[in-house]
Design a protein around this motif. Structure first.
Motif, PDB file in Angstrom:
ATOM      1  N   PHE A  13       0.835  -1.199   0.000  1.00 50.66           N
ATOM      2  CA  PHE A  13       0.000   0.000   0.000  1.00 50.66           C
ATOM      3  C   PHE A  13       0.874   1.255   0.000  1.00 50.66           C
ATOM      4  O   PHE A  13       0.630   2.213  -0.722  1.00 50.66           O
ATOM      5  N   ASP A  14       1.938   1.238   0.797  1.00 48.16           N
ATOM      6  CA  ASP A  14       2.803   2.410   0.897  1.00 48.16           C
ATOM      7  C   ASP A  14       3.540   2.687  -0.413  1.00 48.16           C
ATOM      8  O   ASP A  14       3.828   3.828  -0.735  1.00 48.16           O
ATOM      9  N   GLU A  15       3.819   1.626  -1.150  1.00 48.24           N
ATOM     10  CA  GLU A  15       4.599   1.802  -2.381  1.00 48.24           C
ATOM     11  C   GLU A  15       3.752   2.149  -3.597  1.00 48.24           C
ATOM     12  O   GLU A  15       4.283   2.465  -4.657  1.00 48.24           O
ATOM     13  N   GLU A  16       2.460   2.076  -3.437  1.00 49.40           N
ATOM     14  CA  GLU A  16       1.546   2.351  -4.558  1.00 49.40           C
ATOM     15  C   GLU A  16       1.676   3.810  -5.041  1.00 49.40           C
ATOM     16  O   GLU A  16       1.644   4.734  -4.246  1.00 49.40           O
ATOM     17  N   TYR A  17       1.841   3.983  -6.349  1.00 53.78           N
ATOM     18  CA  TYR A  17       1.858   5.341  -6.911  1.00 53.78           C
ATOM     19  C   TYR A  17       0.497   5.671  -7.485  1.00 53.78           C
ATOM     20  O   TYR A  17      -0.085   4.872  -8.198  1.00 53.78           O
ATOM     21  N   ILE A  18       0.005   6.823  -7.198  1.00 56.93           N
ATOM     22  CA  ILE A  18      -1.251   7.274  -7.794  1.00 56.93           C
ATOM     23  C   ILE A  18      -0.949   8.553  -8.560  1.00 56.93           C
ATOM     24  O   ILE A  18      -0.353   9.480  -8.014  1.00 56.93           O
ATOM     25  N   GLU A  19      -1.370   8.603  -9.816  1.00 57.48           N
ATOM     26  CA  GLU A  19      -1.144   9.829 -10.584  1.00 57.48           C
ATOM     27  C   GLU A  19      -2.326  10.769 -10.398  1.00 57.48           C
ATOM     28  O   GLU A  19      -3.128  10.955 -11.299  1.00 57.48           O
ATOM     29  N   PHE A  20      -2.439  11.340  -9.193  1.00 56.24           N
ATOM     30  CA  PHE A  20      -3.530  12.313  -8.995  1.00 56.24           C
ATOM     31  C   PHE A  20      -3.240  13.551  -9.850  1.00 56.24           C
ATOM     32  O   PHE A  20      -2.108  13.754 -10.301  1.00 56.24           O
ATOM     33  N   ALA A  21      -4.295  14.335 -10.092  1.00 56.67           N
ATOM     34  CA  ALA A  21      -4.199  15.378 -11.128  1.00 56.67           C
ATOM     35  C   ALA A  21      -2.974  16.288 -10.979  1.00 56.67           C
ATOM     36  O   ALA A  21      -2.242  16.515 -11.948  1.00 56.67           O
ATOM     37  N   ALA A  22      -2.713  16.792  -9.756  1.00 60.50           N
ATOM     38  CA  ALA A  22      -1.603  17.744  -9.597  1.00 60.50           C
ATOM     39  C   ALA A  22      -0.255  17.050  -9.797  1.00 60.50           C
ATOM     40  O   ALA A  22       0.692  17.638 -10.336  1.00 60.50           O
ATOM     41  N   PHE A  23      -0.174  15.792  -9.374  1.00 59.46           N
ATOM     42  CA  PHE A  23       1.057  15.022  -9.536  1.00 59.46           C
ATOM     43  C   PHE A  23       1.332  14.794 -11.020  1.00 59.46           C
ATOM     44  O   PHE A  23       2.444  14.994 -11.511  1.00 59.46           O
ATOM     45  N   LYS A  24       0.265  14.434 -11.740  1.00 57.28           N
ATOM     46  CA  LYS A  24       0.412  14.165 -13.165  1.00 57.28           C
ATOM     47  C   LYS A  24       0.771  15.456 -13.907  1.00 57.28           C
ATOM     48  O   LYS A  24       1.621  15.453 -14.796  1.00 57.28           O
ATOM     49  N   GLY A  50       4.637  22.745  -2.606  1.00 58.78           N
ATOM     50  CA  GLY A  50       3.672  21.898  -1.914  1.00 58.78           C
ATOM     51  C   GLY A  50       4.050  21.780  -0.454  1.00 58.78           C
ATOM     52  O   GLY A  50       5.224  21.705  -0.105  1.00 58.78           O
ATOM     53  N   GLU A  51       3.014  21.756   0.397  1.00 61.38           N
ATOM     54  CA  GLU A  51       3.254  21.541   1.830  1.00 61.38           C
ATOM     55  C   GLU A  51       3.924  20.194   2.018  1.00 61.38           C
ATOM     56  O   GLU A  51       3.931  19.368   1.108  1.00 61.38           O
ATOM     57  N   SER A  52       4.386  19.947   3.218  1.00 59.91           N
ATOM     58  CA  SER A  52       4.979  18.665   3.535  1.00 59.91           C
ATOM     59  C   SER A  52       3.930  17.556   3.333  1.00 59.91           C
ATOM     60  O   SER A  52       2.771  17.720   3.712  1.00 59.91           O
ATOM     61  N   GLY A  53       4.334  16.482   2.664  1.00 58.85           N
ATOM     62  CA  GLY A  53       3.417  15.359   2.460  1.00 58.85           C
ATOM     63  C   GLY A  53       2.560  15.456   1.206  1.00 58.85           C
ATOM     64  O   GLY A  53       1.615  14.700   1.037  1.00 58.85           O
ATOM     65  N   THR A  54       2.888  16.382   0.304  1.00 60.37           N
ATOM     66  CA  THR A  54       2.096  16.487  -0.922  1.00 60.37           C
ATOM     67  C   THR A  54       2.707  15.673  -2.068  1.00 60.37           C
ATOM     68  O   THR A  54       2.106  15.582  -3.138  1.00 60.37           O
ATOM     69  N   SER A  57       9.026  14.757  -2.969  1.00 63.20           N
ATOM     70  CA  SER A  57      10.167  13.836  -3.061  1.00 63.20           C
ATOM     71  C   SER A  57       9.783  12.584  -3.845  1.00 63.20           C
ATOM     72  O   SER A  57      10.605  12.021  -4.576  1.00 63.20           O
ATOM     73  N   THR A  58       8.522  12.168  -3.693  1.00 65.24           N
ATOM     74  CA  THR A  58       8.041  11.013  -4.465  1.00 65.24           C
ATOM     75  C   THR A  58       8.103  11.315  -5.957  1.00 65.24           C
ATOM     76  O   THR A  58       8.517  10.486  -6.755  1.00 65.24           O
ATOM     77  N   LEU A  59       7.727  12.530  -6.315  1.00 62.53           N
ATOM     78  CA  LEU A  59       7.778  12.946  -7.717  1.00 62.53           C
ATOM     79  C   LEU A  59       9.223  12.880  -8.239  1.00 62.53           C
ATOM     80  O   LEU A  59       9.473  12.412  -9.353  1.00 62.53           O
ATOM     81  N   ILE A 245      -1.677  13.967   0.083  1.00 62.38           N
ATOM     82  CA  ILE A 245      -1.749  12.523  -0.105  1.00 62.38           C
ATOM     83  C   ILE A 245      -1.139  11.761   1.068  1.00 62.38           C
ATOM     84  O   ILE A 245      -1.639  10.716   1.464  1.00 62.38           O
ATOM     85  N   ALA A 246      -0.082  12.288   1.648  1.00 61.44           N
ATOM     86  CA  ALA A 246       0.573  11.576   2.753  1.00 61.44           C
ATOM     87  C   ALA A 246      -0.408  11.314   3.892  1.00 61.44           C
ATOM     88  O   ALA A 246      -0.403  10.253   4.500  1.00 61.44           O
ATOM     89  N   HIS A 247      -1.265  12.300   4.184  1.00 60.05           N
ATOM     90  CA  HIS A 247      -2.202  12.148   5.296  1.00 60.05           C
ATOM     91  C   HIS A 247      -3.327  11.184   4.956  1.00 60.05           C
ATOM     92  O   HIS A 247      -3.792  10.447   5.813  1.00 60.05           O
TER      93      HIS A 247
HETATM   94  N1  LIG Z   1       1.754  10.035  -6.275  1.00 58.65           N
HETATM   95  C1  LIG Z   1       1.728   9.366  -5.132  1.00 58.65           C
HETATM   96  N2  LIG Z   1       1.092   8.183  -5.049  1.00 58.65           N
HETATM   97  C2  LIG Z   1       1.052   7.509  -3.906  1.00 58.65           C
HETATM   98  N3  LIG Z   1       1.615   7.914  -2.763  1.00 58.65           N
HETATM   99  C3  LIG Z   1       2.262   9.084  -2.764  1.00 58.65           C
HETATM  100  C4  LIG Z   1       2.354   9.877  -3.939  1.00 58.65           C
HETATM  101  N4  LIG Z   1       3.040  10.993  -3.644  1.00 58.65           N
HETATM  102  C5  LIG Z   1       3.361  10.894  -2.343  1.00 58.65           C
HETATM  103  N5  LIG Z   1       2.901   9.760  -1.806  1.00 58.65           N
HETATM  104  C6  LIG Z   1       3.061   9.304  -0.419  1.00 58.65           C
HETATM  105  O1  LIG Z   1       2.982  10.418   0.455  1.00 58.65           O
HETATM  106  C7  LIG Z   1       4.029  10.407   1.415  1.00 58.65           C
HETATM  107  C8  LIG Z   1       4.783  11.725   1.417  1.00 58.65           C
HETATM  108  O2  LIG Z   1       5.333  11.946   0.133  1.00 58.65           O
HETATM  109  P1  LIG Z   1       6.655  12.815  -0.062  1.00 58.65           P
HETATM  110  O3  LIG Z   1       6.976  12.692  -1.495  1.00 58.65           O
HETATM  111  O4  LIG Z   1       7.686  12.443   0.921  1.00 58.65           O
HETATM  112  O5  LIG Z   1       6.102  14.277   0.257  1.00 58.65           O
HETATM  113  P2  LIG Z   1       6.916  15.644   0.361  1.00 58.65           P
HETATM  114  O6  LIG Z   1       8.284  15.428  -0.213  1.00 58.65           O
HETATM  115  O7  LIG Z   1       6.102  16.633  -0.428  1.00 58.65           O
HETATM  116  O8  LIG Z   1       6.933  16.001   1.825  1.00 58.65           O
HETATM  117  C9  LIG Z   1       4.913   9.213   1.075  1.00 58.65           C
HETATM  118  O9  LIG Z   1       4.689   8.246   2.055  1.00 58.65           O
HETATM  119  C10 LIG Z   1       4.445   8.699  -0.253  1.00 58.65           C
HETATM  120  O10 LIG Z   1       4.367   7.308  -0.239  1.00 58.65           O
END
Ligand SMILES: Nc1ncnc2c1ncn2[C@@H]1O[C@H](COP(=O)(O)OP(=O)(O)O)[C@@H](O)[C@H]1O
Ligand SMILES: [Mg+2]
Length: 319
Positions: A13-24, A50-54, A57-59, A245-247
């Motif tokens: 679940f944690d590793e799942e990537y979702i291409e939500f609109a802003a991410f895409k 983006g605030e923390s958790g948006t 870094s995942t991008l 998304i993180a929350h």
């Molecule tokens: N596109 C995404 N799809 C799924 N999970 C995501 C996505 N982007 C972020 N997350 C989840 O959100 C959490 C925080 O993401 P992170 O990239 O560290 O945020 P930031 O760098 O903006 O603080 C991570 O646990 C990550 O798994």
């Protein structure tokens, strides 16, 4: 379900990537800049806020995986260079943050100008086509304005010297740093935001619900709305996550863990209410808990609340 299965599910679940609109949108814009550089050699820059958790870094990780490093005998090819700006960045620590991922054998040796020359040489040698500078708000975190202008100026000269498209990713207060520096302002005029709510076609509540539902598909348990209809659940998810998304993931992972530990067959508002208090904000009870029927229906962004707005520091203008 046993504990090993639960941990495996949580990991997946944690590793799942979702291409939500802003991410895409951000990923597409960055890929577009990279392709344009590849085709016509033009280096366009971008800022992703983006605030923390948006998902900033995942991008970065997602893009680095999309254009992977190729190892060669003489020199590695590194299409996407990710640089993490260290806290309280100085020129020396910034230079090291560039040189290390470029494979420089002695990233902290040499004078400032020598390091800059080595960075430019390695960037060209490794055929870097995109530079992602994560945690870019740290450039301004030093607090002594003279030092941070020096870092910003050094970076500006370096960016010109490299001539490769660059993205600054950082907290919203990064915008104040860029605005205060005329040179950076001109080079980084394109801005994107990574929080939910950037999609013109849908409301932020609809987007939260959609993200929640697509994440739910990778959970082994069913999600139920309990007393809330879809629209209402979306509203409450928005207030509980602030559109980050993180929350949303944290709430869902926590609810799954509780459901498995306590033997529930589905995940609903009751579990989400408990997880919100236990893992997001311990004072979030009753009217201050978005999953409580008595919730006050307002953003939890006042002083001491989990999504408190951190105002950008005042930065003196300089040309
Ligand atoms: N596109 C995404 N799809 C799924 N999970 C995501 C996505 N982007 C972020 N997350 C989840 O959100 C959490 C925080 O993401 P992170 O990239 O560290 O945020 P930031 O760098 O903006 O603080 C991570 O646990 C990550 O798994
Ligand atoms: Mg990050």
């Amino acid at each position: 379900m046993n504990t090993a299965d639960l941990y495996q599910d949580l990991r997946r679940f944690d590793e799942e990537y979702i291409e939500f609109a802003a991410f895409k949108a951000a990923a597409d814009a960055i890929r577009g800049n990279l392709e344009m550089f590849r085709e016509v050699g033009m280096a366009k820059n971008l800022v992703v806020l983006g605030e923390s958790g948006t998902g900033k870094s995942t991008l970065c990780r997602w893009l680095a995986a999309a254009y992977p490093k190729q190892e060669h005998k003489e020199r590695d090819i590194l299409p996407v260079l990710v640089v993490g700006v260290p806290a309280a960045a100085t020129i020396a620590s910034m230079a090291e943050a560039f040189l290390t991922p470029l494979g420089d054998p002695a990233p902290n040796s040499g004078s400032i100008s020598e390091k800059a020359r080595r960075i430019v040489k390695l960037v060209h040698g490794c055929k870097v086509e995109m530079i992602l500078i994560d945690e870019a708000q740290h450039i301004s975190d030093r607090g002594q304005s003279v030092t941070h202008y020096m870092v910003a100026d050094w970076l500006k000269v370096l960016i010109d010297g490299m001539g490769v498209p660059t993205v600054f990713l950082g907290l919203p207060r990064l915008e104040a740093l860029i605005q205060a520096n005329e040179q950076l302002r001109r080079r980084f005029s394109n801005r994107l935001r990574l929080s939910l709510g950037q999609d013109e076609k849908r409301t932020i509540r609809e987007e939260c619900l959609e993200l929640f539902q697509s994440l739910a598909q990778s959970l082994p348990l069913k999600i139920v709305g309990g007393p809330f209809e879809d629209g209402e659940l979306g509203v409450r998810l928005y207030y509980a996550s602030d559109g980050r998304i993180a929350h949303i993931k944290k709430l869902m992972a926590g609810a799954l863990r509780l459901a498995v530990e306590e033997g529930y067959g589905s995940i609903g508002p009751g579990l989400l209410e408990r997880v919100f208090t236990e893992e997001v904000w311990w004072e979030g009870v009753g009217a201050l808990n978005p999953f409580n029927v008595a919730f006050a229906h307002r953003r939890l962004d006042r002083a001491g609340e989990p999504f408190e707005d951190v105002r950008p520091r005042q930065v003196k203008k300089r040309g």
